[in-house]
Design an enzyme around this catalytic site. Sequence first.
Site, PDB file in Angstrom:
ATOM      1  N   GLU A   1       0.827  -1.212   0.000  1.00  0.00           N
ATOM      2  CA  GLU A   1       0.000   0.000   0.000  1.00  0.00           C
ATOM      3  C   GLU A   1       0.861   1.261   0.000  1.00  0.00           C
ATOM      4  O   GLU A   1       0.524   2.266  -0.619  1.00  0.00           O
ATOM      5  CB  GLU A   1      -0.928   0.007   1.222  1.00  0.00           C
TER       6      GLU A   1
ATOM      7  N   THR B   1      -5.012   7.299  -5.425  1.00  0.00           N
ATOM      8  CA  THR B   1      -5.134   7.509  -3.976  1.00  0.00           C
ATOM      9  C   THR B   1      -4.183   8.611  -3.514  1.00  0.00           C
ATOM     10  O   THR B   1      -4.549   9.467  -2.705  1.00  0.00           O
ATOM     11  CB  THR B   1      -4.851   6.192  -3.227  1.00  0.00           C
TER      12      THR B   1
HETATM   13  N1  HSE Z   1      -8.114   5.250   3.601  1.00  0.00           N
HETATM   14  C1  HSE Z   1      -7.539   5.361   2.294  1.00  0.00           C
HETATM   15  C2  HSE Z   1      -7.859   6.735   1.747  1.00  0.00           C
HETATM   16  C3  HSE Z   1      -8.124   4.305   1.419  1.00  0.00           C
HETATM   17  O1  HSE Z   1      -9.003   7.123   1.845  1.00  0.00           O
HETATM   18  O2  HSE Z   1      -6.959   7.400   1.246  1.00  0.00           O
HETATM   19  C4  HSE Z   1      -7.595   4.308   0.023  1.00  0.00           C
HETATM   20  O3  HSE Z   1      -8.182   3.265  -0.702  1.00  0.00           O
END
Ligand code: HSE
Length: 310
Positions: free
Chosen positions: A129, A182
């Site tokens: 991630e 993201t």
């Molecule tokens: N919690 C993360 C965000 C999830 O909202 O950036 C990304 O999939």
Amino acid sequence: MNTEIKIFVPATVANVSCGFDVLGFALDTVGDEMMIRKVSQKGIKITKIIGQDLPLETHKNVAGVAALALLAKTDTNFGFEIEIIKNIKPGSGIGSSAASSAGAVWGINKLLEGRFNTTELVQFAMEGEKLASGVAHADNVAPALFGGFTLIRSYNPLDIIKIPTPNELMATIIHPQIEIKTADARKLLKENISLKEATKQWANVGGLISGLYSNNYNLIGRSLQDYVAEPVRSTLIPGFNDVKKTCIDAGALGCGISGSGPSIFALSKGEKTALKVAEAMKAVYDKIGIEYDIHISKVNKQGIKILDIK
Ligand code: HSE
């Protein structure tokens, strides 16, 4: 000792409106398939990716990086090959990178006869991630690995709680065909929020968790509100406000951005309502003229599933 495993790795919805970076759940009918093979050559080799154009170089691939993080904690004199059938589109907001990272470490751990516990696997998968988004968040990899709804109560030390899922809870997800990275969606977020907003946010997290434990669908719906990410990120998703309104009118319990978007999720009680919500979502994008994928799914309580093992 088994030497080869084929698995289904679920897509996931992170944040679940009020739980930015701490809440997520796994889907049942959307996910990738991965094959992991033990080989005599040390290290990790990504041999094939079907369905998406993603890097095969181990250090540039999220599955490779997560797998290497796990291998670094072992002293094995063999290695693993990974093959990925990528059904979850990168940048869709339903945990594409998380599925590859989680699947790699889960599959390897099975072939290592369960040397690591699930929380340790989350820690390894978070390295994937980090490569994908710049931040090692766990709210997609945790539900992929544990199944159901998960809460990251603490990141340091990592403390993950699996939350029960009411039986009739269904998710409807629409993925308008635009891509939001993201990393970009995170840059939009404010560094600070007001005490007034924070108060509302944590009240909703408590409400959602309580609703999930007590099968209180109405409370689940009331708690799906977000004062942190949705106000800024929804501007990146054409039609978001219309989708949200029409979902609620169609009977959804609540609706919000899935992860960092552009996918939008709604939760409903029962399949009939989830189907109605899907029609309502589709109508918005048909009118705007944006293509989409749509998914209707139960919450996946189990997480990753074995399809074959030898
Ligand atoms: N919690 C993360 C965000 C999830 O909202 O950036 C990304 O999939």
